[in-house]
Motif scaffolding. Structure first.
Motif, PDB file in Angstrom:
ATOM      1  N   LEU A   1       6.957  43.143  66.651  1.00  0.00           N
ATOM      2  CA  LEU A   1       5.902  43.255  65.636  1.00  0.00           C
ATOM      3  C   LEU A   1       6.383  42.667  64.317  1.00  0.00           C
ATOM      4  N   ALA A   2       7.629  42.919  63.948  1.00  0.00           N
ATOM      5  CA  ALA A   2       8.171  42.358  62.707  1.00  0.00           C
ATOM      6  C   ALA A   2       8.137  40.843  62.745  1.00  0.00           C
ATOM      7  N   ALA A   3       8.527  40.265  63.875  1.00  0.00           N
ATOM      8  CA  ALA A   3       8.525  38.808  64.003  1.00  0.00           C
ATOM      9  C   ALA A   3       7.106  38.262  63.916  1.00  0.00           C
ATOM     10  N   ALA A   4       6.154  38.952  64.557  1.00  0.00           N
ATOM     11  CA  ALA A   4       4.765  38.496  64.533  1.00  0.00           C
ATOM     12  C   ALA A   4       4.194  38.560  63.123  1.00  0.00           C
ATOM     13  N   VAL A   5       4.508  39.632  62.393  1.00  0.00           N
ATOM     14  CA  VAL A   5       4.015  39.759  61.018  1.00  0.00           C
ATOM     15  C   VAL A   5       4.632  38.686  60.133  1.00  0.00           C
ATOM     16  N   ARG A   6       5.916  38.440  60.280  1.00  0.00           N
ATOM     17  CA  ARG A   6       6.596  37.426  59.470  1.00  0.00           C
ATOM     18  C   ARG A   6       5.992  36.041  59.716  1.00  0.00           C
ATOM     19  N   GLU A   7       5.824  35.664  60.982  1.00  0.00           N
ATOM     20  CA  GLU A   7       5.294  34.335  61.285  1.00  0.00           C
ATOM     21  C   GLU A   7       3.816  34.248  60.949  1.00  0.00           C
ATOM     22  N   GLY A   8       3.085  35.339  61.172  1.00  0.00           N
ATOM     23  CA  GLY A   8       1.671  35.337  60.820  1.00  0.00           C
ATOM     24  C   GLY A   8       1.469  35.172  59.330  1.00  0.00           C
ATOM     25  N   ARG A   9       2.300  35.845  58.577  1.00  0.00           N
ATOM     26  CA  ARG A   9       2.232  35.739  57.113  1.00  0.00           C
ATOM     27  C   ARG A   9       2.456  34.290  56.672  1.00  0.00           C
ATOM     28  N   ARG A  10       3.457  33.665  57.218  1.00  0.00           N
ATOM     29  CA  ARG A  10       3.784  32.297  56.807  1.00  0.00           C
ATOM     30  C   ARG A  10       2.709  31.311  57.263  1.00  0.00           C
ATOM     31  N   ASN A  11       2.139  31.545  58.434  1.00  0.00           N
ATOM     32  CA  ASN A  11       1.108  30.632  58.929  1.00  0.00           C
ATOM     33  C   ASN A  11      -0.197  30.746  58.153  1.00  0.00           C
ATOM     34  N   GLU A  12      -0.417  31.874  57.470  1.00  0.00           N
ATOM     35  CA  GLU A  12      -1.613  32.023  56.643  1.00  0.00           C
ATOM     36  C   GLU A  12      -1.714  30.932  55.585  1.00  0.00           C
ATOM     37  N   PHE A  13      -0.575  30.372  55.198  1.00  0.00           N
ATOM     38  CA  PHE A  13      -0.562  29.428  54.088  1.00  0.00           C
ATOM     39  C   PHE A  13      -0.510  27.969  54.545  1.00  0.00           C
ATOM     40  N   ALA A  14      -0.748  27.742  55.827  1.00  0.00           N
ATOM     41  CA  ALA A  14      -0.700  26.371  56.336  1.00  0.00           C
ATOM     42  C   ALA A  14      -1.769  25.492  55.702  1.00  0.00           C
TER      43      ALA A  14
ATOM     44  N   PHE B   1      -2.759  25.667  52.595  1.00  0.00           N
ATOM     45  CA  PHE B   1      -2.493  25.482  51.179  1.00  0.00           C
ATOM     46  C   PHE B   1      -1.617  24.244  50.996  1.00  0.00           C
ATOM     47  N   ALA B   2      -2.014  23.403  50.042  1.00  0.00           N
ATOM     48  CA  ALA B   2      -1.334  22.125  49.858  1.00  0.00           C
ATOM     49  C   ALA B   2       0.166  22.297  49.656  1.00  0.00           C
ATOM     50  N   ALA B   3       0.564  23.326  48.932  1.00  0.00           N
ATOM     51  CA  ALA B   3       1.982  23.514  48.629  1.00  0.00           C
ATOM     52  C   ALA B   3       2.796  23.937  49.840  1.00  0.00           C
ATOM     53  N   PHE B   4       2.111  24.337  50.937  1.00  0.00           N
ATOM     54  CA  PHE B   4       2.845  24.860  52.088  1.00  0.00           C
ATOM     55  C   PHE B   4       2.441  24.174  53.391  1.00  0.00           C
ATOM     56  N   HIS B   5       1.946  22.936  53.276  1.00  0.00           N
ATOM     57  CA  HIS B   5       1.676  22.182  54.508  1.00  0.00           C
ATOM     58  C   HIS B   5       2.957  21.978  55.318  1.00  0.00           C
ATOM     59  N   ASP B   6       4.046  21.792  54.625  1.00  0.00           N
ATOM     60  CA  ASP B   6       5.338  21.518  55.261  1.00  0.00           C
ATOM     61  C   ASP B   6       5.891  22.816  55.879  1.00  0.00           C
ATOM     62  N   PRO B   7       6.139  22.830  57.192  1.00  0.00           N
ATOM     63  CA  PRO B   7       6.679  24.046  57.828  1.00  0.00           C
ATOM     64  C   PRO B   7       7.975  24.532  57.190  1.00  0.00           C
ATOM     65  N   GLU B   8       8.803  23.610  56.685  1.00  0.00           N
ATOM     66  CA  GLU B   8      10.053  24.034  56.058  1.00  0.00           C
ATOM     67  C   GLU B   8       9.791  24.832  54.784  1.00  0.00           C
ATOM     68  N   ARG B   9       8.759  24.432  54.054  1.00  0.00           N
ATOM     69  CA  ARG B   9       8.418  25.186  52.840  1.00  0.00           C
ATOM     70  C   ARG B   9       7.844  26.551  53.211  1.00  0.00           C
ATOM     71  N   ARG B  10       7.062  26.606  54.281  1.00  0.00           N
ATOM     72  CA  ARG B  10       6.517  27.895  54.704  1.00  0.00           C
ATOM     73  C   ARG B  10       7.640  28.842  55.126  1.00  0.00           C
ATOM     74  N   ALA B  11       8.708  28.282  55.677  1.00  0.00           N
ATOM     75  CA  ALA B  11       9.821  29.122  56.130  1.00  0.00           C
ATOM     76  C   ALA B  11      10.524  29.817  54.964  1.00  0.00           C
ATOM     77  N   ARG B  12      10.298  29.333  53.737  1.00  0.00           N
ATOM     78  CA  ARG B  12      10.924  29.960  52.559  1.00  0.00           C
ATOM     79  C   ARG B  12      10.086  31.116  52.013  1.00  0.00           C
ATOM     80  N   ILE B  13       8.894  31.303  52.559  1.00  0.00           N
ATOM     81  CA  ILE B  13       8.078  32.439  52.113  1.00  0.00           C
ATOM     82  C   ILE B  13       8.804  33.732  52.481  1.00  0.00           C
ATOM     83  N   PRO B  14       8.951  34.664  51.549  1.00  0.00           N
ATOM     84  CA  PRO B  14       9.760  35.862  51.817  1.00  0.00           C
ATOM     85  C   PRO B  14       9.308  36.621  53.063  1.00  0.00           C
ATOM     86  N   ASP B  15      10.280  37.090  53.808  1.00  0.00           N
ATOM     87  CA  ASP B  15      10.027  37.900  54.998  1.00  0.00           C
ATOM     88  C   ASP B  15       9.463  39.252  54.556  1.00  0.00           C
ATOM     89  N   PRO B  16       8.238  39.603  54.980  1.00  0.00           N
ATOM     90  CA  PRO B  16       7.660  40.892  54.541  1.00  0.00           C
ATOM     91  C   PRO B  16       8.527  42.093  54.884  1.00  0.00           C
TER      92      PRO B  16
END
Length: 581
Positions: free
Chosen positions: A439-452, A454-469
């Motif tokens: 569940l933690a992994a799903a929430v973390r990845e789901g959170r980051r994918n929410e911003f796909a 958004f122009a600032a987070f099109h890049d998967p590497e930038r999304r990976a820097r979004i803090p882990d909830p």
């Protein structure tokens, strides 16, 4: 407090006297249910009509218990009044009359006096720590604090919207008695207390209802959080109605903010809730009912509910202040100035128009009083649902923020601020949870994918820097320092003006319309209950706008304006007594 029996308070463990407790569980899919006590005793519950199981036993306050279903699984009480630790463990018998109220004669405050300060109890350290902030908030000019949801959730930290035991105040924040002491102390400072409640879904971990009461849910109705709750069933409706009454009658909360009611597929439930509350509270007591509702249903605000959080106000101002147009902000990017004028003149911007998804949203709202709308520049959602949790002062110019703050605090709408707004807190407010495993992994990845999108987070590497909830550091970063500074004094001054010039005359106030002056510049007028006309002129552009007022000015930022609105400015004026538009 109303007499408690199976007809009036059907769910949970209810103390009948100092030594006896009645346990009741709706478990229509179970053949056998027992109450399991921590001392090893197991007491069979008697089956009743319509899927109920009930038993009365000798059992004092503080007893740890849980239910056993069909001899196969132990589950907490879904109407647990407190948990010994987490959502999976022992429930506690609670005596609702054990706390001695020091301000028992408090009857609340009229809605038009509301100046709301939203806060997260956990981020401030728990019930007892929040209590330490009450004198400062009252002196600032706040008249109500709003607590983000307290329903017991999995783990030690969470925004509160993953709650699964709606009757149990989160144990990591303190005891039920400490929560009551916080509310009692707030009343002693003249502060009302609002609770954010979530009746549209349960969290993903710790909800056992589906194992013995499948009828609690509608599998054919889908929400963003799973199957919809079946509010057509009497037992389900009562579960939430009694919960609302518990907070208002036992804990003496002064109001409820109902989260995302657009996800409740039963408007009759909302009306019944409002009616039950109005019937049960003492005559003369002020109790506020506020909605969050993407549907902008103005009809719900005509009688049953006091107000709705006005996301339109925030969204259009955010676009004008930051030039951000990603995702839902795109609905406010076109003709943003005209949309702001409509908001100030009529309440909602969307009153039946199509959104970016092509769906009509909203109902006509111009007939509603301005106090039917809760306005804000930020709240937990609008900060926390940013990938990095930035606050508005980090996204726009200081002068523009001051002008927008003047509009927020001096309009006849009900102002709401989020903890830290008053001091331009540097700390972010991030999305945090305390899930584990898959569940933690799903929430973390789901959170980051929410911003796909958004122009600032099109890049998967930038999304990976979004803090882990789920990281403790994410929660720790979200605790604001709340130190007073020059910006706090700005708030204090404006709230003093609001208290002097507006609040006594908000009853009976009406909007007189708003007009576009230039790009990002608007003038709006309201007639207050005493007949005086309030006018607010705001310019959120980098260009000066020729505009003046014939009314006495009670506030302006910057102070020296002359016959024009300078860049990033606001002006508040008020007609003399007896002058009508």
């Amino acid at each position: 407090m109303p007499l408690r029996n199976m007809e009036t308070w059907p769910h949970g463990a209810i103390m009948l006297d100092a030594q006896h407790t009645r346990f009741a569980l709706w478990a229509p899919d179970a053949f056998y249910v027992s109450v399991e006590l921590e001392d090893g005793n197991s007491i069979a519950m008697l089956p009743q009509a319509d899927g109920w199981f009930e038993v009365e036993i000798k059992c004092p306050a503080g007893t740890r218990y849980r239910y056993n279903i069909d001899g196969e699984r132990d589950v907490p009480d879904p109407a647990s009044r407190a948990q010994a630790s987490d959502v999976h463990g022992w429930s506690l018998v609670v005596d609702p009359l054990a706390y001695t109220w020091q301000h028992a004669n408090w009857h609340g405050r009229p809605w038009h006096e509301a100046v709301i300060y939203e806060l997260h109890v956990g981020a401030l350290g728990g019930y007892a720590e929040v209590e330490k902030h009450l004198p400062r908030l009252a002196e600032l000019g706040v008249t109500a604090i709003e607590l983000m949801p307290l329903a017991q959730f999995p783990g030690e930290r969470n925004w509160g919207y993953d709650g699964v035991l709606p009757y149990a105040p989160q144990s990591s924040y303190g005891t039920p008695e400490q929560l009551k002491h916080l509310i009692d102390s707030a009343h002693g400072h003249g502060l009302a207390v609002i609770l954010d409640v979530v009746y549209n879904h349960f969290g993903p971990d710790g909800n056992y209802l589906g194992q013995y009461a499948k009828g609690f849910f509608q599998e054919d109705i889908h929400t963003p959080w799973g199957a919809g709750i079946d509010f057509n069933r009497r037992e389900v409706r009562d579960f939430f109605l009694d919960n609302a009454l518990m907070w208002l009658l036992e804990y003496r909360f002064d109001g409820l903010r109902l989260d995302a009611v657009h996800a409740i597929d039963n408007p009759g439930f909302l009306q019944e809730l409002a009616h039950r509350v109005r019937e049960q509270v003492d005559i003369g007591r002020h109790v506020w009912l506020v909605l969050e509702n993407e549907l902008n249903q103005a009809s719900l605000l005509q009688q049953d509910f006091d107000a709705q959080w006005n996301d339109d106000f925030h969204n259009v101002l955010h676009v004008l202040l930051t030039d951000e147009t990603d995702a839902y902000y795109s609905d406010f990017a076109t003709d943003a100035t005209a949309k702001l004028a409509r908001c100030l003149g009529e309440g909602f911007i969307y009153q039946g128009q199509a959104t970016r998804h092509g769906h009509a949203r909203g109902e006509p709202s111009a007939s509603l009083p301005p106090t039917a709308f809760v306005a804000f520049l930020q709240n937990h959602d609008q900060i926390g649902n940013r990938a990095l949790g930035e606050r508005l002062h980090q996204l726009c110019s200081p002068d523009a923020l001051k002008a927008a703050t003047a509009l927020l605090l001096m309009s006849p709408m009900i102002p709401l601020m989020f903890m830290g707004d008053e001091s331009n807190a540097r700390e972010p407010f991030l999305f945090f949870t305390d899930h584990h495993g898959d569940l933690a992994a799903a929430v973390r990845e789901g959170r980051r994918n929410e911003f796909a999108d958004f122009a600032a987070f099109h890049d998967p590497e930038r999304r990976a820097r979004i803090p882990d909830p789920n990281a403790l550091s994410t929660f720790a970063q979200s605790a604001p320092a709340l130190a007073d500074n020059a910006h706090t004094e700005f708030y204090r001054h404006l709230l003093g003006l609001r208290r002097e010039h507006l609040v006594p005359h908000l009853p009976g106030s009406v909007a007189l319309g708003a007009q576009v002056l230039a790009n990002a510049a608007v003038t709006a007028r309201w007639r207050l209950g005493n007949g005086r006309v309030l006018q607010i002129d705001i310019n959120l552009s980098a260009a000066a706008v020729a505009h003046t007022t014939t009314q006495p000015i009670i506030f302006a930022t910057p102070a020296d304006q002359g016959a024009q609105l300078p860049p990033y400015s606001a002006r508040v004026s008020l007609s003399p007594v007896g002058e009508h538009p």
